[in-house]
Design a protein around this motif. Structure first.
Motif, PDB file in Angstrom:
ATOM      1  N   VAL A  46       0.841  -1.201   0.000  1.00 61.09           N
ATOM      2  CA  VAL A  46       0.000   0.000   0.000  1.00 61.09           C
ATOM      3  C   VAL A  46       0.875   1.250   0.000  1.00 61.09           C
ATOM      4  O   VAL A  46       0.580   2.233  -0.689  1.00 61.09           O
ATOM      5  CB  VAL A  46      -0.948  -0.012   1.214  1.00 61.09           C
ATOM      6  N   ALA A  47       1.970   1.213   0.753  1.00 62.97           N
ATOM      7  CA  ALA A  47       2.853   2.388   0.845  1.00 62.97           C
ATOM      8  C   ALA A  47       3.465   2.732  -0.509  1.00 62.97           C
ATOM      9  O   ALA A  47       3.507   3.909  -0.902  1.00 62.97           O
ATOM     10  CB  ALA A  47       3.953   2.133   1.873  1.00 62.97           C
ATOM     11  N   THR A  48       3.945   1.729  -1.247  1.00 63.49           N
ATOM     12  CA  THR A  48       4.514   2.025  -2.570  1.00 63.49           C
ATOM     13  C   THR A  48       3.405   2.442  -3.534  1.00 63.49           C
ATOM     14  O   THR A  48       3.642   3.229  -4.453  1.00 63.49           O
ATOM     15  CB  THR A  48       5.287   0.824  -3.138  1.00 63.49           C
ATOM     16  N   GLY A  49       2.205   1.930  -3.310  1.00 65.80           N
ATOM     17  CA  GLY A  49       1.073   2.376  -4.119  1.00 65.80           C
ATOM     18  C   GLY A  49       0.796   3.853  -3.915  1.00 65.80           C
ATOM     19  O   GLY A  49       0.469   4.586  -4.868  1.00 65.80           O
ATOM     20  N   ARG A  50       0.916   4.322  -2.678  1.00 64.43           N
ATOM     21  CA  ARG A  50       0.727   5.754  -2.408  1.00 64.43           C
ATOM     22  C   ARG A  50       1.776   6.573  -3.158  1.00 64.43           C
ATOM     23  O   ARG A  50       1.483   7.648  -3.690  1.00 64.43           O
ATOM     24  CB  ARG A  50       0.820   6.025  -0.909  1.00 64.43           C
ATOM     25  N   THR A  51       3.006   6.042  -3.187  1.00 65.50           N
ATOM     26  CA  THR A  51       4.069   6.733  -3.925  1.00 65.50           C
ATOM     27  C   THR A  51       3.710   6.847  -5.405  1.00 65.50           C
ATOM     28  O   THR A  51       3.884   7.900  -6.028  1.00 65.50           O
ATOM     29  CB  THR A  51       5.394   5.972  -3.770  1.00 65.50           C
ATOM     30  N   ALA A  52       3.191   5.754  -5.966  1.00 68.90           N
ATOM     31  CA  ALA A  52       2.771   5.780  -7.371  1.00 68.90           C
ATOM     32  C   ALA A  52       1.625   6.754  -7.573  1.00 68.90           C
ATOM     33  O   ALA A  52       1.588   7.502  -8.563  1.00 68.90           O
ATOM     34  CB  ALA A  52       2.361   4.381  -7.817  1.00 68.90           C
ATOM     35  N   GLY A  53       0.668   6.753  -6.629  1.00 64.83           N
ATOM     36  CA  GLY A  53      -0.459   7.673  -6.733  1.00 64.83           C
ATOM     37  C   GLY A  53      -0.027   9.126  -6.683  1.00 64.83           C
ATOM     38  O   GLY A  53      -0.562   9.975  -7.402  1.00 64.83           O
ATOM     39  N   VAL A  65      -4.601   3.467 -14.426  1.00 62.62           N
ATOM     40  CA  VAL A  65      -3.424   2.845 -13.819  1.00 62.62           C
ATOM     41  C   VAL A  65      -3.726   1.374 -13.583  1.00 62.62           C
ATOM     42  O   VAL A  65      -4.703   1.037 -12.899  1.00 62.62           O
ATOM     43  CB  VAL A  65      -3.046   3.512 -12.480  1.00 62.62           C
ATOM     44  N   PHE A  66      -2.919   0.508 -14.176  1.00 58.80           N
ATOM     45  CA  PHE A  66      -2.992  -0.927 -13.907  1.00 58.80           C
ATOM     46  C   PHE A  66      -1.912  -1.250 -12.887  1.00 58.80           C
ATOM     47  O   PHE A  66      -0.730  -1.014 -13.125  1.00 58.80           O
ATOM     48  CB  PHE A  66      -2.789  -1.734 -15.190  1.00 58.80           C
ATOM     49  N   PRO A  89     -13.595   6.676 -11.071  1.00 63.51           N
ATOM     50  CA  PRO A  89     -12.746   6.567 -12.267  1.00 63.51           C
ATOM     51  C   PRO A  89     -12.819   7.768 -13.213  1.00 63.51           C
ATOM     52  O   PRO A  89     -12.225   7.705 -14.295  1.00 63.51           O
ATOM     53  CB  PRO A  89     -13.355   5.347 -12.965  1.00 63.51           C
ATOM     54  N   ASP A  90     -13.523   8.838 -12.844  1.00 61.12           N
ATOM     55  CA  ASP A  90     -13.754   9.943 -13.788  1.00 61.12           C
ATOM     56  C   ASP A  90     -12.451  10.554 -14.288  1.00 61.12           C
ATOM     57  O   ASP A  90     -12.295  10.794 -15.492  1.00 61.12           O
ATOM     58  CB  ASP A  90     -14.615  11.025 -13.128  1.00 61.12           C
ATOM     59  N   ASP A  91     -11.515  10.829 -13.374  1.00 65.55           N
ATOM     60  CA  ASP A  91     -10.236  11.420 -13.771  1.00 65.55           C
ATOM     61  C   ASP A  91      -9.205  10.337 -14.092  1.00 65.55           C
ATOM     62  O   ASP A  91      -8.477  10.442 -15.082  1.00 65.55           O
ATOM     63  CB  ASP A  91      -9.715  12.333 -12.663  1.00 65.55           C
ATOM     64  N   VAL A  92      -9.120   9.335 -13.243  1.00 62.64           N
ATOM     65  CA  VAL A  92      -8.174   8.235 -13.443  1.00 62.64           C
ATOM     66  C   VAL A  92      -8.843   6.928 -13.008  1.00 62.64           C
ATOM     67  O   VAL A  92      -9.340   6.827 -11.880  1.00 62.64           O
ATOM     68  CB  VAL A  92      -6.876   8.428 -12.614  1.00 62.64           C
ATOM     69  N   ALA A  93      -8.864   5.954 -13.893  1.00 63.52           N
ATOM     70  CA  ALA A  93      -9.375   4.626 -13.543  1.00 63.52           C
ATOM     71  C   ALA A  93      -8.260   3.798 -12.917  1.00 63.52           C
ATOM     72  O   ALA A  93      -7.079   4.030 -13.186  1.00 63.52           O
ATOM     73  CB  ALA A  93      -9.915   3.924 -14.787  1.00 63.52           C
ATOM     74  N   ILE A  94      -8.626   2.841 -12.064  1.00 68.21           N
ATOM     75  CA  ILE A  94      -7.636   1.992 -11.392  1.00 68.21           C
ATOM     76  C   ILE A  94      -8.065   0.534 -11.530  1.00 68.21           C
ATOM     77  O   ILE A  94      -9.229   0.187 -11.293  1.00 68.21           O
ATOM     78  CB  ILE A  94      -7.502   2.352  -9.896  1.00 68.21           C
ATOM     79  N   LEU A 147      -4.715   9.335  -4.860  1.00 69.30           N
ATOM     80  CA  LEU A 147      -5.463  10.120  -5.842  1.00 69.30           C
ATOM     81  C   LEU A 147      -6.645  10.831  -5.168  1.00 69.30           C
ATOM     82  O   LEU A 147      -6.925  12.001  -5.444  1.00 69.30           O
ATOM     83  CB  LEU A 147      -5.960   9.221  -6.973  1.00 69.30           C
ATOM     84  N   THR A 148      -7.310  10.118  -4.268  1.00 68.33           N
ATOM     85  CA  THR A 148      -8.431  10.715  -3.541  1.00 68.33           C
ATOM     86  C   THR A 148      -7.966  11.883  -2.694  1.00 68.33           C
ATOM     87  O   THR A 148      -8.617  12.938  -2.616  1.00 68.33           O
ATOM     88  CB  THR A 148      -9.122   9.654  -2.668  1.00 68.33           C
ATOM     89  N   ARG A 149      -6.823  11.720  -2.049  1.00 67.47           N
ATOM     90  CA  ARG A 149      -6.273  12.786  -1.199  1.00 67.47           C
ATOM     91  C   ARG A 149      -5.971  14.041  -2.012  1.00 67.47           C
ATOM     92  O   ARG A 149      -6.086  15.169  -1.511  1.00 67.47           O
ATOM     93  CB  ARG A 149      -5.008  12.296  -0.501  1.00 67.47           C
ATOM     94  N   HIS A 150      -5.588  13.845  -3.278  1.00 60.47           N
ATOM     95  CA  HIS A 150      -5.275  14.988  -4.150  1.00 60.47           C
ATOM     96  C   HIS A 150      -6.502  15.513  -4.897  1.00 60.47           C
ATOM     97  O   HIS A 150      -6.382  16.380  -5.757  1.00 60.47           O
ATOM     98  CB  HIS A 150      -4.195  14.596  -5.168  1.00 60.47           C
ATOM     99  N   GLY A 151      -7.676  14.977  -4.577  1.00 60.91           N
ATOM    100  CA  GLY A 151      -8.904  15.491  -5.171  1.00 60.91           C
ATOM    101  C   GLY A 151      -9.217  14.959  -6.552  1.00 60.91           C
ATOM    102  O   GLY A 151     -10.117  15.487  -7.227  1.00 60.91           O
ATOM    103  N   LEU A 152      -8.505  13.931  -6.995  1.00 60.45           N
ATOM    104  CA  LEU A 152      -8.802  13.324  -8.292  1.00 60.45           C
ATOM    105  C   LEU A 152      -9.896  12.276  -8.120  1.00 60.45           C
ATOM    106  O   LEU A 152      -9.913  11.522  -7.145  1.00 60.45           O
ATOM    107  CB  LEU A 152      -7.546  12.677  -8.881  1.00 60.45           C
TER     108      LEU A 152
END
Length: 335
Positions: free
Chosen positions: A220-227, A242-243, A265-270, A257-262
């Protein structure tokens, strides 16, 4: 297979002295210790930590070397192993390599000493795998590789088709209209990561754009870095999907992404991988590539039981399961 008596004979000491060197070396003079250790190395002697079990016939414990016990996917696989072991009245001993090759080698050495009923393992990497696992097999300990391909086709193995899984992810995202897709995962020395990326790349069409966000681990932590990296891109450079190489990374990307207001899936799908229970329970339920987790572990254990109980009739085989796509809100069509 050499015995402790042969070691004693070669070193010119008593069996008791050899035992002391192996178990209480501080009681033995250094010169004698060195002589005994040289005899042990020359003969390739491995002390038997399970002699009591072997006197009774055979150890009743399956040894499992897991790659990462912090990953819920692995826990689900182990449930399948335990179910098969329970029907055969066997115990299961699980150890964690933590994706560390040196630690894995020490754990395999321990199992070599303990001589369990058999060993199930997801190897850290292919380098040295033949030699280490071959030592177990040479001592009559069956080995089945799970969630990974076997030793260049030798021995039994159970895995999922990760290239197909990556392809399913790419086709799904393209069908949703995405032409700039990021792949978040790593390290690429991990077979599953490389093959999932390979499958995604193979599904892309000319003119599509593939961005790789290389990660040191799948958490999860590295996922946050990617986000955070995706969120920091300009709108023109930002991928529309993002796959992620597993669901833990996908959860981290979603959080950031949520923390940054994105909006997802409207702005970015996961899209994640493994379909662990947390995927469906996320704030935005995650689409994921599903593997038959418990079935994978159950099948691996059954193959081990077959080889251990019927060695003269057993034939090594590779079982490859087909993953499938689970669609949820994180990749829902927005237009």
């Amino acid at each position: 297979m050499s015995s402790i008596k042969e070691v004693a004979r070669l070193a010119g000491v008593s069996v008791g002295t050899v035992s002391n060197v192996l178990n209480r070396p501080e009681l033995v003079a250094q010169e004698t210790r060195v002589r005994v250790q040289a005899a042990v190395a020359q003969l390739g002697y491995v002390r038997n930590g399970s002699a009591r079990h072997l006197r009774a016939g055979r150890s009743r414990t399956i040894g499992v070397v897991a790659l990462d016990l912090s990953n819920p996917f692995v826990i689900d696989v182990l449930r399948g192993v335990e179910a098969a072991a329970e029907t055969a009245d066997l115990n299961v001993m699980v150890v964690n390599s933590s994706k560390d090759a040196a630690r894995e080698a020490r754990l395999l050495e321990m199992f070599e000493e303990e001589r369990p009923f058999g060993v199930l393992i997801t190897p850290v990497n292919a380098e040295g795998q033949d030699r280490r696992l071959g030592r177990l097999v040479a001592r009559g300990i069956p080995v089945v590789v799970f969630d990974n391909s076997s030793r260049q086709g030798r021995g039994c193995a159970v895995a999922a088709d990760d290239v197909l899984g990556g392809r399913l992810a790419g086709l799904h995202l393209r069908e949703r209209g995405h032409r700039h897709i990021a792949f978040a995962g790593g390290p690429f020395t991990v077979r599953q990561v490389e093959e999932r990326h390979q499958g995604l790349a193979g599904a892309m069409a000319p003119g599509d754009r593939l961005t790789v966000i290389a990660l040191p681990d799948l958490t999860v932590a590295t996922g946050r870095t990617a986000g955070e990296e995706v969120a920091g891109m300009s709108r023109a450079d930002r991928p529309t999907a993002v796959f992620c190489a597993n669901d833990l990374v996908a959860l981290g990307v979603l959080q950031e992404l949520t923390r940054h207001g994105l909006r997802v899936p409207d702005d970015v799908a996961i899209l994640g991988y493994d379909d662990i229970d947390f995927a469906a329970a996320a704030a935005v339920p995650l689409s994921s590539i599903r593997q038959p987790r418990e079935q994978l572990g159950h099948t691996a254990a059954l193959m081990l039981l077959e080889e251990a109980n019927q060695p003269d009739f057993h034939e090594h085989r590779q079982v490859i399961f087909q993953p499938d796509l689970v669609e949820r809100a994180s990749t829902a069509r927005t237009r």
